[in-house]
Every structure is written in C-alpha cells, then in structure tokens.
Design an enzyme around this catalytic site. Structure first.
Site, PDB file in Angstrom:
ATOM      1  N   HIS A 141       7.613  -8.456  -0.689  1.00 21.25           N
ATOM      2  CA  HIS A 141       7.610  -7.177   0.039  1.00 21.25           C
ATOM      3  C   HIS A 141       6.964  -7.292   1.408  1.00 21.25           C
ATOM      4  CE1 HIS A 141       8.838  -4.446  -3.321  1.00 21.25           C
ATOM      5  NE2 HIS A 141       8.643  -5.584  -3.957  1.00 21.25           N
ATOM      6  N   ASP A 166       4.316  -5.701   9.601  1.00 19.91           N
ATOM      7  CA  ASP A 166       4.603  -4.898   8.407  1.00 19.91           C
ATOM      8  C   ASP A 166       5.909  -5.399   7.796  1.00 19.91           C
ATOM      9  OD1 ASP A 166       4.443  -2.758   6.602  1.00 19.91           O
ATOM     10  OD2 ASP A 166       3.784  -1.365   8.172  1.00 19.91           O
TER      11      ASP A 166
HETATM   12  C1  G6P Z   1       1.792  -3.294  -0.220  1.00 21.13           C
HETATM   13  C2  G6P Z   1       2.119  -4.462  -1.123  1.00 21.13           C
HETATM   14  C3  G6P Z   1       2.187  -4.040  -2.573  1.00 21.13           C
HETATM   15  C4  G6P Z   1       0.929  -3.284  -2.946  1.00 21.13           C
HETATM   16  C5  G6P Z   1       0.706  -2.102  -2.007  1.00 21.13           C
HETATM   17  C6  G6P Z   1      -0.592  -1.337  -2.308  1.00 21.13           C
HETATM   18  O1  G6P Z   1       2.863  -2.413  -0.140  1.00 21.13           O
HETATM   19  O2  G6P Z   1       3.323  -5.085  -0.719  1.00 21.13           O
HETATM   20  O3  G6P Z   1       2.328  -5.171  -3.404  1.00 21.13           O
HETATM   21  O4  G6P Z   1       0.991  -2.835  -4.271  1.00 21.13           O
HETATM   22  O5  G6P Z   1       0.641  -2.603  -0.684  1.00 21.13           O
HETATM   23  O6  G6P Z   1      -1.699  -2.191  -2.321  1.00 21.13           O
HETATM   24  P1  G6P Z   1      -2.613  -2.388  -3.610  1.00 21.13           P
HETATM   25  O7  G6P Z   1      -3.512  -3.535  -3.270  1.00 21.13           O
HETATM   26  O8  G6P Z   1      -3.340  -1.101  -3.787  1.00 21.13           O
HETATM   27  O9  G6P Z   1      -1.726  -2.703  -4.787  1.00 21.13           O
END
Ligand code: G6P
Length: 471
Positions: A166, A376
């Site tokens: 992602h 991003d």
């Molecule tokens: C990004 C990453 C995700 C992640 C999200 C939130 O979008 O690509 O993998 O889940 O951020 O971050 P966190 O550390 O709270 O999962």
C-alpha cells in the site's frame, strides 16, 4: 480449536483486523469496525464473498478466539507488548515506514527488531495456513508482512498467493540500506503476483530484484531461478467505495451537517480543509507554513477564510510522531495567536478521528482541499474529496508525490517543498471561477467513480488467478 477451524477459499492477511477490540468494564470484549484505508477498501468485498481475515486486533497481550463480524470470519493473531514495540512500532514503523517514504526522517536499524519482525511474520503465515482451504486464494497486505508470501509458499505450495504494497517501494539506492534487503525480496517473491500503487514503485522493486537478488526480469516478470517459478509485478492503484461515498455525501443529513459546519466556523467566505493521519509523510508542516505566510503577507484575513485541519491520532508511542505532534500543535497555536481574532481562529485543529458521515460533511463544506504529502502510496483522502463532490464544486490541491497524482491530473498539483508555489496555488484555488472548478471536478469524478475499490480488487484478483494458472 485450530484443528476444527473452517477452511476458506479466500483469505486476507493484514497487520490489522478491520475491527478494534475494546475491553468493557465487566471484563468482556466488544469489537468495533475500525476506519482506515485498507479496511474501507476491502470490507465490502469480504462480506459479500464470506472470506476470512487474519490480523491483529490492536490490543497487546490479548488472545482472542476467531469470530464472525458482519459476514467476515476474523482470525485474530496476538502480539505481546514487546512485539508491539519491536515488530510494529520498531521494524514496521521506525525502520520500514521512513525508509519506504524517501527517508523523510531517518530510519533506525536494529537487529533485534528484525528478529521479531521475522517471528511475527511466521505467526501470521502459520495462522493463515490453518484457515486456507486447498488451492485457496490468499491476499497478503502491506509492509508489515513482507515475509509472509514466501513463508506461506514453503508451507502451502497449493495456494495462490497475492501481495499488495500500500505504500511506496523505495528507489534501490535507499532500499539498499537495509541489511535484510535480500530476505525481504525473497519474502515478497513467494507471491505469484506483487501489486504496487504506481509504476514508479514496480520499477523500483524490479531494479532492486535485479541488483540484490541477482535474478533476471523480463518486462514485469521475475524468474525465481532454481525454482523456475515466475512472479509478476503489477500496478493496481487502490480506490474507495466511491459510489457509496458519493451517495452518502448527497444525503440530506450530510448536506445539513455541511451547512452547520460552515455556520460553526462563523460562515467565512472560504473554507480550506486538511485531513490526515498525524504522520510526517503528510506534509502538514509545509501546508501550515504556506497558510501562515499568506496571513503574514496580508493575502488572507481572519473571518474571511478558515482552515479545518483534522489530524487523526496515529502511532502515538513512536518518537517521531510524538515530536511531530508537538511541532504541529505549536505551529497551529502560533498561527492562531498571530493572525486569529476573538472568536475567529484561522485554523481549527482537531486531533480526532471521525466517522464517514462527518467526513463527507466536512468535504462538502470545504471550498479547497489540501493534500500536500511529501510521499504517499496513494492518498485516499484526495479520492474521497472527489467522490463527495457530486455538486461538482470544490478545488483539490494535490501533491505530485502521491499515488493519486497519477490519476487526478485535473487537480492543482504542487510540489509541497515549494512553499511559494504552494501559496500561489492556494490563492488560485480560493479564487478559481466556478466553470473551471466544475470542469476539473467532473474529469476527476469520472476517474474516481469508475476506478473504485471493487474495480481495484477485481483487477488484482483476476490477474492473480491468471498468473497462478500459468505456473
Ligand atoms: C497506512 C498503511 C496501513 C496502516 C495504516 C494505519 O495506510 O499502509 O498498513 O494500517 O496506515 O496505520 P496503523 O499503524 O495505525 O495500522
């Protein structure tokens, strides 16, 4: 328990389950659907297809039994407090996250973090192999789980394995800093298909494969050498459930709420909006600098213009995030102190997360949306804004360093490091005529409403089936 677990034809594996565990006062646990890019992307498809989702419930030192939530079988993987600190906050978010985002802050490398990262990836792979039916399709997500594809391949050669990153894949000159670069590449190459957000990421990956794994590539395909398996890299820009969001943003309650928001802000002539996880990749400081200078130079005036900055709490135990929060909050305080008036702050800062309805209302209330990331993978906020503007109004300022910039070419694109250009672009957006706003928004909406999350998932999964079939 494990022995009698139901087998699934389709399994998603991600660091987080799409639910958060909450301990109630009586000791029982409730699970709440969690907001977030990946969750909103996959949840609709998962519940219609009845798949399983392997992930962490977000609470350290807690063991949860598998359960069903709105049609999805949830398979919780537990993490100890130490693992949260070393695998999640450490290797994932203090090593890989900054390394993969152009080293905006310096990544830290610690051997013991790597050891836990590997051990936790092993746990995810094991949990997945327990619930995947023979020949099932398994879709592994994101940088926290890059070793899972090959671990699964070794345990379960019958599976079709897809991986989607992602976030950006860094240039090989940066990726090369990682002592474990070959292990990571080997981990990823266990998949049949590796998906990226933009072609820049796929190219970076293929260059790293040639240089660090010594494997040959032909076009987008890697030949794994001794195993003689071919692995495809592909570009699949993620999106959101844009039609549903479009409908929500048109609802009477959202439109009323949007009006109310403008009234609560004192009915300024123009409203600017920023919506981000509070993360150093998002360029929040650059945006605030540009905005503050516009007041300093008398281009903007309190009461006439107001900005809402939603900064949702994120990774709050990681040092760089703690540091960023104080910097942002100090800057907001200073700008309001210098340029605000009684009852008329120029920035309304909200360190909170909101449900989709409230976000839709904020997007509808905003004349100008600011997305100024320094790097991003995609940025779904930009696409949400476009999906919400069925009235064809609103201007989007979009950093060229987002994945979304490839598709949203009608946005006002900026280099967020260029503060002067960002200032003139903000002024341009605030004064853009209605016809131009409509033309730009119409073109962007065509893109976002066609390439929705269903299209993203279908294209990825169809390519995966073809690729695995060719083996
Ligand atoms: C990004 C990453 C995700 C992640 C999200 C939130 O979008 O690509 O993998 O889940 O951020 O971050 P966190 O550390 O709270 O999962």
């Amino acid at each position: 328990m494990v022995g009698i677990m139901k087998q699934h034809e389709f399994v998603v594996v991600a660091n987080r389950l799409p639910v958060n565990a909450h301990k109630d006062e009586d000791g029982s646990t409730t699970f709440e659907r969690a907001p977030g890019g990946l969750v909103s992307a996959l949840a609709p498809m998962m519940s219609t297809e009845g798949g399983a989702w392997v992930g962490w419930a977000g609470a350290p030192d807690e063991e949860f039994a598998p359960f069903n939530d709105e049609g999805i079988d949830m398979i919780p993987v537990s993490l100890t407090q130490t693992e949260v600190e070393t695998y999640y906050e450490g290797f994932s978010n203090t090593t890989l996250w900054p390394l993969y985002h152009d080293v905006i802050v310096a990544p830290e490398y610690h051997r013991e973090w790597w050891t836990t990262y590997r051990a936790v990836n092993e746990r995810f792979a094991h949990a997945t192999s327990q619930v995947a039916a023979h020949g099932a399709t398994v879709w592994v997500h994101d940088y926290q789980l890059q070793l899972v594809p090959n671990m699964l391949r070794e345990a379960r050669p019958d599976l079709k394995i897809g991986f989607f990153l992602h976030i950006p894949f860094p240039p090989r000159e940066l990726f090369g800093q990682l002592s474990w670069r070959e292990d990571i590449l080997r981990g990823l190459l266990g998949a049949d298909l590796i998906g990226f957000q933009r072609s820049w990421d796929a190219d970076n990956f293929l260059r790293s494969v040639r240089q660090f794994s010594g494997l040959g590539t032909r076009g987008m395909v890697v030949n794994t050498g001794a195993e003689n398996r071919s692995v495809r890299a592909g570009v699949f820009p993620i999106s959101l459930d844009s039609r549903e969001f479009n409908t929500l943003a048109r609802s009477r309650s959202v439109l009323q709420r949007a009006k109310q928001i403008r009234a609560d802000l004192g009915n300024p002539e123009k409203v600017l909006l920023g919506v981000d996880r509070l993360d150093y990749t998002k360029g929040i400081r650059h945006r605030l600098k540009a905005y503050g200078e516009l007041f300093e130079e008398d281009h903007l005036k309190a009461g006439e213009v107001a900005m809402v900055q939603v900064a949702s709490p994120s990774r709050e135990k990681v040092e760089e995030y703690i540091h960023l929060r104080s910097e942002v909050e100090e800057t907001v305080g200073r700008i309001n102190g210098d340029y605000g008036e009684l009852g008329q702050p120029v920035i309304h800062y909200l360190h909170q997360s909101y449900p989709w309805e409230e976000m839709a209302a904020m997007y509808r209330a905003a004349d100008v949306m600011l997305v100024t990331s320094l790097r991003d993978g995609m940025n779904l906020v930009a696409k949400e804004y476009v999906a919400a503007r069925g009235d064809l109004d609103g201007a989007l300022i979009l950093s060229e360093f987002t994945g979304a910039a490839d598709e949203l070419t009608q946005a006002l694109q900026v280099n967020p490091h260029d503060i002067e250009k960002m200032k003139s672009t903000i002024l341009y957006a605030l004064t853009m005529d209605r016809e131009e706003r409509r033309t730009r928004m119409r073109a962007m909406r065509r893109r976002v409403l066609t390439n929705d999350v269903q299209h993203w998932a279908n294209t990825f999964l169809r390519t995966l089936t073809q690729q695995a079939g060719e083996q």
